[in-house]
Design an enzyme around this catalytic site. Sequence first.
Site, mmCIF file in Angstrom:
data_model
loop_
_atom_site.group_PDB
_atom_site.id
_atom_site.type_symbol
_atom_site.label_atom_id
_atom_site.label_comp_id
_atom_site.label_asym_id
_atom_site.label_seq_id
_atom_site.Cartn_x
_atom_site.Cartn_y
_atom_site.Cartn_z
ATOM 1 N N GLY A 169 38.079 41.240 36.377
ATOM 2 C CA GLY A 169 39.236 42.112 36.225
ATOM 3 C C GLY A 169 40.229 41.558 35.222
ATOM 4 O O GLY A 169 39.870 40.929 34.223
ATOM 5 N N SER A 170 41.497 41.756 35.520
ATOM 6 C CA SER A 170 42.539 41.445 34.540
ATOM 7 C C SER A 170 42.738 39.960 34.299
ATOM 8 O O SER A 170 43.405 39.585 33.327
ATOM 9 C CB SER A 170 43.863 42.076 34.985
ATOM 10 O OG SER A 170 43.790 43.490 34.902
ATOM 11 N N THR A 171 42.191 39.097 35.147
ATOM 12 C CA THR A 171 42.285 37.661 34.842
ATOM 13 C C THR A 171 41.543 37.345 33.547
ATOM 14 O O THR A 171 41.873 36.377 32.852
ATOM 15 C CB THR A 171 41.714 36.799 35.984
ATOM 16 O OG1 THR A 171 40.339 37.145 36.213
ATOM 17 C CG2 THR A 171 42.504 36.991 37.267
#
Length: 491
Positions: A215-217
Amino acid sequence: MIRYIRRAAVLCLALLVALLVNAARVMVVEADSYDDNPANRRIAITRWGQPRGEIVVDGRPVTGSRDSGQQLRYERTYTQGPLYAPVTGYASQTYGTTLLESAEDSLLSGTDPLLAPFPLWNDLSRDRRPGGDVVTTIRAGMQQAAFRGLDGKRGAVVAVEPSSGRILALVSSPSYDPGVLSGTGSAVAAAWRRLNSSPNQPMLARAIRQTYPPGSTFKIVTAAAALDAGVVTDVDAPTVTPDPFVLPGTRQVLPNEATGCENASLAYAIQWSCNTVMAGLGVKVGRAGMVDAVRGFGFDDTGLRIPSWVAKSNFDTDMSDDQLALSSIGQFDTAATPLQMALVASAVANNGEIAQPHLVERTTTSGGTTVSTTGRRSYRRAMSPATATRLRELMVRAVEDGTGTNGAIPGALVGGKTGTAQHGLGNAGTPYAWFIAWAQAADSAQPAVAVAVVVEDAEANRTDISGGGSAAPIARAVMEEGLRLEAEARR
C-alpha cells in the site's frame, strides 16, 4: 604339518585383510549412504542423545532440553514459547526443524566442525561435541512490546537497527508454543494437525515468509526513485498531477482518500498520502527506472538470509503504464515482507544505505568461547544521501502533522508513513494496515530503530482499520522501548 599351518595362517591373514577393507569401505565409502538411510534409527538416537545448545536473547536462553527417559532422550523446551517462536522456530523429534533451529542446527546439535578442537576431528573420530549456543540480536523488551501490541491479531512486526542491520524484534501473530511439537507420540501428532489446520496459520513466519501488498508505505520507494532520477527536484513544488487521475491507457479513475491532491507537491503527497501524485510520479520515472530503484531496496532478491531464508518481495518487471501506476502506490502485483518494509524505513534513516539484516550476533561453544561473529556488512545502496535527507524531512512531516500522528513520540524525532492496502476480489477484503517508521532520540546523532508493522485482522470492521489507527500505535510502543534501551546503554 607346518606347511598346512602356514597355509591356514595365510588364509586367516587374507580374511582379516578382507574384513578390514570391508570395514573401511563401510566406515568411509558407504558411511554417508548409511547415515542418510531412513531406516537407520541410530542417527536420530545420537542426535537426540544429548541436550541441544541454547538460543539466547538478551543474555538469557529462551530454549532448553528435557530428559524424557525415552530412546530419543532429550526433548526441546521453550521459555515464553509463543513470544519467541517467530525467532527460534521449532526443533521436533517428529517434524524436524525450522527458522533458527534449522539454520543453526549443526551448531546447536554439536555437529558443526567449528566446535571441534582441531580441523577434521569430527570426521576422524565421528564424535559429537556438546551443542553450541546462538546469541541473537533480539532485544527482549522490544519483542515483548511488539507481541503485546499485536495482541493476537494477525500480523507482524519487524524492528531493525539502521546503522548495523541488527534485527531487534521479529514478531508474527498469532503465534504458538513450539514445545508442543518437541517429542513424539499421539499428543505431538494431534498438536501438529491442530496447528496446521488453523485458519489463523499460527506457524506461518509472517515477518519474513509472508508477502503483502504494501500500500501507501511503498510511496517512500517511489519518492526515492523520483528524487534520484531528477523527476522531482523541489519537494514543495507542484507536480502537475490532475485529480481525478485516469490510469494511462484506461478509463479507470484512481481515487484519493485525502483532499487537496490535485497538482500537489511531493511533500504534501507523502504527508497526506495522495495516490494520484505518487502514481503519476511512478509513470514519469518509467518502468526501467522503477525496477532499478526497487531492486536497490532489496525487492526481487531471492537470496536473502538472516540466517533463515526470507521470501522474495515482488515488483513486476513487465507491466503496462496503468499497472506501473498502481504498482507505484504499492498495489497491483507489488508485494513485500514486513522485513522488507522495515529495510525501506532503515534506508531512509541510514543515509540511503541498507546494512545487511541479521538475527545472530555470534555463536559460541557450550563453554562460552566465541565460534563466529556476524560483522556489519552493506546490503544495498537504496538511494543517494541527499535523497535520504529529503525523505527524512518528509516522513517527519507525516508524523508531526499528517497521517502518521499516532506514531509520534514526545521528545524524539520520528519519521513515518502509513499505508492501507486493498486486497481480495474487487478489493472487498479487509484492508491491511501498515506503518513504517524510524525514531531518533533528541540527544543522539542517528536514528536508533526502524520498524515496520502490518495488521491483517480479518475480524476488524473495514472502516476501523488503517495504518495510522491500527499499526502506528504498535510501532510507537516498539520504538519507545528501543529509544529507552539506547538511552540506558549510553548511561
